[in-house]
Design a protein around this motif. Sequence first.
Motif, PDB file in Angstrom:
ATOM      1  N   ALA A 110       0.830  -1.209   0.000  1.00 36.42           N
ATOM      2  CA  ALA A 110       0.000   0.000   0.000  1.00 36.42           C
ATOM      3  C   ALA A 110       0.862   1.255   0.000  1.00 36.42           C
ATOM      4  N   MET A 111       1.938   1.253   0.779  1.00 38.68           N
ATOM      5  CA  MET A 111       2.830   2.410   0.809  1.00 38.68           C
ATOM      6  C   MET A 111       3.501   2.632  -0.545  1.00 38.68           C
ATOM      7  N   THR A 112       3.880   1.543  -1.197  1.00 41.83           N
ATOM      8  CA  THR A 112       4.518   1.661  -2.510  1.00 41.83           C
ATOM      9  C   THR A 112       3.545   2.234  -3.539  1.00 41.83           C
ATOM     10  N   ALA A 113       2.340   1.675  -3.570  1.00 42.82           N
ATOM     11  CA  ALA A 113       1.352   2.115  -4.558  1.00 42.82           C
ATOM     12  C   ALA A 113       0.933   3.563  -4.331  1.00 42.82           C
ATOM     13  N   THR A 114       0.696   3.923  -3.073  1.00 49.46           N
ATOM     14  CA  THR A 114       0.243   5.290  -2.802  1.00 49.46           C
ATOM     15  C   THR A 114       1.349   6.311  -3.054  1.00 49.46           C
ATOM     16  N   GLY A 115       2.606   5.908  -2.864  1.00 46.76           N
ATOM     17  CA  GLY A 115       3.701   6.815  -3.193  1.00 46.76           C
ATOM     18  C   GLY A 115       3.737   7.123  -4.675  1.00 46.76           C
ATOM     19  N   ALA A 116       3.522   6.082  -5.488  1.00 42.24           N
ATOM     20  CA  ALA A 116       3.523   6.283  -6.939  1.00 42.24           C
ATOM     21  C   ALA A 116       2.332   7.123  -7.386  1.00 42.24           C
ATOM     22  N   VAL A 117       1.153   6.846  -6.816  1.00 46.32           N
ATOM     23  CA  VAL A 117      -0.043   7.604  -7.202  1.00 46.32           C
ATOM     24  C   VAL A 117       0.061   9.055  -6.728  1.00 46.32           C
ATOM     25  N   SER A 118       0.642   9.270  -5.549  1.00 48.78           N
ATOM     26  CA  SER A 118       0.799  10.637  -5.038  1.00 48.78           C
ATOM     27  C   SER A 118       1.636  11.487  -5.986  1.00 48.78           C
ATOM     28  N   ALA A 119       2.589  10.856  -6.650  1.00 47.05           N
ATOM     29  CA  ALA A 119       3.461  11.601  -7.559  1.00 47.05           C
ATOM     30  C   ALA A 119       2.698  12.183  -8.738  1.00 47.05           C
ATOM     31  N   ILE A 120       1.580  11.558  -9.091  1.00 47.34           N
ATOM     32  CA  ILE A 120       0.810  12.039 -10.247  1.00 47.34           C
ATOM     33  C   ILE A 120      -0.600  12.452  -9.844  1.00 47.34           C
ATOM     34  N   ALA A 121      -0.820  12.701  -8.549  1.00 47.39           N
ATOM     35  CA  ALA A 121      -2.160  13.046  -8.066  1.00 47.39           C
ATOM     36  C   ALA A 121      -2.655  14.324  -8.742  1.00 47.39           C
ATOM     37  N   PRO A 122      -3.824  14.271  -9.390  1.00 47.47           N
ATOM     38  CA  PRO A 122      -4.314  15.457 -10.104  1.00 47.47           C
ATOM     39  C   PRO A 122      -4.971  16.492  -9.198  1.00 47.47           C
ATOM     40  N   THR A 123      -5.481  16.049  -8.044  1.00 46.06           N
ATOM     41  CA  THR A 123      -6.179  16.968  -7.145  1.00 46.06           C
ATOM     42  C   THR A 123      -5.679  16.785  -5.717  1.00 46.06           C
ATOM     43  N   LEU A 124      -5.990  17.771  -4.888  1.00 49.79           N
ATOM     44  CA  LEU A 124      -5.604  17.695  -3.482  1.00 49.79           C
ATOM     45  C   LEU A 124      -6.312  16.542  -2.785  1.00 49.79           C
ATOM     46  N   SER A 125      -7.555  16.278  -3.129  1.00 55.61           N
ATOM     47  CA  SER A 125      -8.306  15.191  -2.493  1.00 55.61           C
ATOM     48  C   SER A 125      -7.639  13.846  -2.738  1.00 55.61           C
ATOM     49  N   VAL A 126      -7.201  13.620  -3.963  1.00 54.28           N
ATOM     50  CA  VAL A 126      -6.515  12.363  -4.280  1.00 54.28           C
ATOM     51  C   VAL A 126      -5.211  12.262  -3.499  1.00 54.28           C
ATOM     52  N   LEU A 127      -4.476  13.360  -3.440  1.00 56.71           N
ATOM     53  CA  LEU A 127      -3.211  13.357  -2.711  1.00 56.71           C
ATOM     54  C   LEU A 127      -3.425  13.056  -1.230  1.00 56.71           C
ATOM     55  N   LEU A 128      -4.430  13.692  -0.622  1.00 56.43           N
ATOM     56  CA  LEU A 128      -4.711  13.456   0.793  1.00 56.43           C
ATOM     57  C   LEU A 128      -5.116  12.007   1.034  1.00 56.43           C
ATOM     58  N   ALA A 129      -5.925  11.453   0.134  1.00 60.51           N
ATOM     59  CA  ALA A 129      -6.347  10.058   0.285  1.00 60.51           C
ATOM     60  C   ALA A 129      -5.147   9.124   0.214  1.00 60.51           C
ATOM     61  N   MET A 130      -4.251   9.377  -0.728  1.00 61.56           N
ATOM     62  CA  MET A 130      -3.068   8.528  -0.871  1.00 61.56           C
ATOM     63  C   MET A 130      -2.153   8.643   0.352  1.00 61.56           C
ATOM     64  N   GLN A 131      -1.991   9.848   0.861  1.00 64.05           N
ATOM     65  CA  GLN A 131      -1.132  10.029   2.024  1.00 64.05           C
ATOM     66  C   GLN A 131      -1.744   9.417   3.283  1.00 64.05           C
ATOM     67  N   PHE A 132      -3.065   9.429   3.373  1.00 60.79           N
ATOM     68  CA  PHE A 132      -3.726   8.772   4.502  1.00 60.79           C
ATOM     69  C   PHE A 132      -3.471   7.266   4.462  1.00 60.79           C
ATOM     70  N   ILE A 133      -3.612   6.671   3.278  1.00 61.14           N
ATOM     71  CA  ILE A 133      -3.377   5.226   3.146  1.00 61.14           C
ATOM     72  C   ILE A 133      -1.911   4.898   3.411  1.00 61.14           C
ATOM     73  N   ALA A 134      -1.015   5.747   2.901  1.00 60.72           N
ATOM     74  CA  ALA A 134       0.411   5.525   3.162  1.00 60.72           C
ATOM     75  C   ALA A 134       0.702   5.600   4.656  1.00 60.72           C
ATOM     76  N   GLY A 135       0.076   6.558   5.342  1.00 62.00           N
ATOM     77  CA  GLY A 135       0.254   6.663   6.786  1.00 62.00           C
ATOM     78  C   GLY A 135      -0.273   5.444   7.513  1.00 62.00           C
ATOM     79  N   ALA A 136      -1.418   4.915   7.049  1.00 59.43           N
ATOM     80  CA  ALA A 136      -1.965   3.706   7.667  1.00 59.43           C
ATOM     81  C   ALA A 136      -1.002   2.536   7.498  1.00 59.43           C
ATOM     82  N   GLY A 137      -0.419   2.428   6.312  1.00 58.05           N
ATOM     83  CA  GLY A 137       0.552   1.363   6.090  1.00 58.05           C
ATOM     84  C   GLY A 137       1.766   1.503   6.983  1.00 58.05           C
ATOM     85  N   ALA A 138       2.259   2.739   7.128  1.00 63.40           N
ATOM     86  CA  ALA A 138       3.426   2.968   7.988  1.00 63.40           C
ATOM     87  C   ALA A 138       3.086   2.726   9.452  1.00 63.40           C
ATOM     88  N   GLY A 139       1.916   3.208   9.878  1.00 62.94           N
ATOM     89  CA  GLY A 139       1.521   3.026  11.271  1.00 62.94           C
ATOM     90  C   GLY A 139       1.348   1.570  11.648  1.00 62.94           C
TER      91      GLY A 139
END
Length: 510
Positions: A110-139
């Motif tokens: 999940a952290m790998t996928a969300t990092g890649a998607v965050s790099a091309i996130a078109p909107t702030l909402s998508v970026l926040l969603a990806m970072q939330f999932i990445a944080g969940a994976g790290a936590g």
Amino acid sequence: GVHVQARDAVARARAAAEEHMDTVIGRTGFGLHQALVLAVVAMVFLGEGSLLGLSSLVKGDIATQFALESWQKGILSSTIYSGMFLGAFVAGPIADTFGRTRTLTLCLAAMTATGAVSAIAPTLSVLLAMQFIAGAGAGASLPVGSTLLQETLPARLAGACCVLLFIGFNIGEAGIAKAAAAFSGLSGAAFLKGMFFVSAIPSAITCLMLFVTPESPRFLASKGKTRQLGKWFRYVCRLNGKPIREVLPNGDVDVAAMCVRPPKAARAAKGLGGLGGFIMGMGKKFAVLLRRDLRWTTLRAWMLWAADSVVFFGLIYCIPQMLTAVNSAAAPEAAINVANGMNLSTLLPILGVPPMAAAIFFGAKFPKLMRQLHGGSVLTLGAAIYFATVSVNPMAFMWCLAITKMLYNASFDALYPATSVVYPTSVRATGTSIGATVGKFLSILVGPAFTVLMEKNFVAPLYLMMAFSAAATLSTIGLKMGKDEGDEDEAITVASTMSPLAPATSGGVA
């Protein structure tokens, strides 16, 4: 009556199985398998350090690209910590159900996928969603990785190695700072893409390593999987070059002696299956943590988790802005480069890890260590305030913050094993996971709270950090350590207040 005797019998059987497991794992020695597990967990820590360092380094560029207002910046910073809170809370039940390595693989994927998607996130909402999932994976990955390490290595090495591997966090933080310096010449969008892709590299590598990493033997034993447990020992013996008869002289008898699992009929009769059973079991364990003889120990442990989370993550969040403000107030020739200051604050904490690991290996008392670390932080934070407001000196200010971060890094390194020895064996995993959840909850508030404080006075967060440090120092006074791992009477006493059918916990941290 009969039920009490049955509970005590199960508790004794589990204590005997745990002791036998410790003995057999010790016979495997230290070889290629243990090195593999150490490398995996080190990469887990490195990935979390990279992710948290990234959140501090790119928030300004994200704010510019998406034209964020002040309150939105706070939400941006707290998104990752909110995900970490959720991940830490659910990690234990998931890992106890599906296994340590499977859970780690899911989190890191999940952290790998969300990092890649965050790099091309078109909107702030998508970026926040990806970072939330990445944080969940790290936590989730940090406590699960620590558990895998504690349950796999010989007991005398597990605590010290867990502390030592926190260097991975510092290396990840320093590595992402180096990447930021390397990408500094890129435009805003290109800079963000490069940073997000780089931050996903550690988790991607760790995913691949997990395909050859065997499951925790204690997890297999807790599930009564004797065949898989036997295969685990044969696999480890091959990796370590140990004769299987030297590790399991009695063959399947030794394997069976490590597995204690209540009959299905008894579990069903007690209604402890599924989600309802999990909630009931957690409720009973939580009640034990707040029992009269453990209540103050629990509250003091929570204070340590709170202080470490607020100050450590607060420093990660605040140092760039604070140093910029001090540079502005100082004479031009006294100003220092912010990137160099960040490098100092990421590299210096590494120096505190080996001494802490050595202290734990040689049996240092955790309350005394924590008291010294938090008490020292009160002094260094006070000095930082002095060099920021009275005798303005950016270099001295940065050194004070870097030393504070080093002290808190050492404290954080030891917090998992420290909490594990504060509690008796039977509630050790629950006490550790709840303490971590308290810390994660407060870390969510760091971004928005410190953003507001710095708008009023850029040193205001330092006063709050001093208050938490002082409270943590006081909380260690009179703090008693739990019984030793082998104290069966204490384990039975506490276990008898809970369901005898809850999953067996390991002697390590969760």
